[in-house]
Design a protein around this motif. Structure first.
Motif, short mmCIF file in Angstrom:
data_model
loop_
_atom_site.label_atom_id
_atom_site.label_comp_id
_atom_site.label_asym_id
_atom_site.label_seq_id
_atom_site.Cartn_x
_atom_site.Cartn_y
_atom_site.Cartn_z
N ILE A 10 8.07 49.25 39.84
CA ILE A 10 7.46 49.44 41.15
C ILE A 10 5.95 49.45 41.05
N ASP A 11 5.32 49.26 42.18
CA ASP A 11 3.86 49.41 42.27
C ASP A 11 3.59 50.89 42.50
N PRO A 12 3.04 51.60 41.52
CA PRO A 12 2.85 53.04 41.67
C PRO A 12 1.88 53.43 42.78
N THR A 13 1.09 52.49 43.26
CA THR A 13 0.19 52.79 44.38
C THR A 13 0.93 52.74 45.72
N LYS A 14 2.20 52.29 45.67
CA LYS A 14 2.99 52.16 46.90
C LYS A 14 4.25 53.00 46.84
N ILE A 15 4.15 54.17 46.19
CA ILE A 15 5.32 55.04 46.02
C ILE A 15 5.87 55.53 47.35
N ASP A 16 5.01 55.75 48.34
CA ASP A 16 5.48 56.19 49.66
C ASP A 16 6.39 55.14 50.29
N PHE A 18 8.10 52.90 48.62
CA PHE A 18 9.33 52.87 47.82
C PHE A 18 10.26 54.01 48.22
N GLU A 19 9.71 55.17 48.49
CA GLU A 19 10.54 56.30 48.94
C GLU A 19 11.19 56.00 50.29
N ARG A 20 10.47 55.38 51.21
CA ARG A 20 11.07 54.98 52.50
C ARG A 20 12.20 54.00 52.27
N PHE A 21 11.96 53.02 51.41
CA PHE A 21 12.95 52.02 51.04
C PHE A 21 14.20 52.71 50.45
N GLY A 22 13.99 53.63 49.53
CA GLY A 22 15.10 54.34 48.89
C GLY A 22 15.90 55.18 49.86
N PHE A 40 15.62 57.91 41.16
CA PHE A 40 14.93 58.70 40.16
C PHE A 40 13.56 58.06 39.97
N LEU A 41 12.53 58.79 40.41
CA LEU A 41 11.18 58.26 40.51
C LEU A 41 10.32 58.73 39.35
N PRO A 42 9.20 58.06 39.12
CA PRO A 42 8.32 58.46 38.02
C PRO A 42 7.89 59.91 38.14
N GLY A 43 7.92 60.59 37.00
CA GLY A 43 7.45 61.97 36.94
C GLY A 43 6.29 62.03 35.97
N GLU A 44 6.60 61.99 34.70
CA GLU A 44 5.58 61.95 33.66
C GLU A 44 5.80 60.69 32.83
N GLY A 45 4.78 60.28 32.12
CA GLY A 45 4.92 59.08 31.29
C GLY A 45 4.72 57.83 32.11
N ALA A 46 5.53 56.80 31.83
CA ALA A 46 5.40 55.52 32.52
C ALA A 46 5.49 55.73 34.02
N SER A 47 4.54 55.17 34.72
CA SER A 47 4.47 55.43 36.16
C SER A 47 4.97 54.28 37.02
#
Length: 108
Positions: A10-16, A18-22, A40-47
Motif C-alpha cells: 500500500i501507499d503509506p501516505t494513503k492509509i485513510d 485504504f482503511e475506507r476500502f477495507g 491487518f495494517l502496518p504497525g511497526e517496521g515495514a510501513s
C-alpha cells in the motif's frame, strides 16, 4: 472452508483511503456469504504491507461472491475507493485451508 489471504503493498501516505476500502470490503464479504477476519495494517517496521483474511464455506461459495466483481454496484463502488485513491500499489491473493484450534482433536 477456504480462506483467502490477500497481501497488499500500500501507499503509506494513503492509509485513510485504504482503511475506507477495507471497511467496505469487510461489509461486502460478510453480506455475500463469507466471514471477514479483518485487515491487518502496518504497525511497526515495514510501513507498506497490509493483509486481509476472509473465509467462505467452500471454493464454490467464493466463486459466487467473485462473480459479483465489476457487476454489482456495491462492488464497483468499493473498487472505486482503491482505484481513485491509489492506496493499493499491488496485491497477491492466496487460498489456504485453515487449521483451527480443536480441529481433529480427539477428546479423552
Amino acid at each position: 472452508m477456504i480462506t483467502c489471504v490477500v497481501e497488499y503493498v500500500i501507499d503509506p501516505t494513503k492509509i485513510d483511503a485504504f482503511e475506507r476500502f477495507g471497511r467496505r470490503w469487510m461489509e461486502l464479504v460478510d453480506r455475500h456469504g463469507g466471514t471477514h477476519h479483518g485487515y491487518f495494517l502496518p504497525g511497526e517496521g515495514a510501513s507498506d504491507k497490509a493483509l486481509a483474511l476472509f473465509s467462505f464455506p467452500s471454493l464454490a461459495a467464493y466463486e459466487e461472491y467473485r462473480a459479483l466483481f465489476g457487476v454489482h454496484p456495491d462492488f464497483v463502488d468499493a473498487d472505486r475507493i482503491r482505484d481513485e485513491s491509489g492506496c493499493v500499489l499491488r496485491y497477491e491473493r492466496t487460498f489456504m485451508r485453515p487449521l483451527l484450534p480443536g480441529d481433529g482433536v480427539v477428546k479423552r
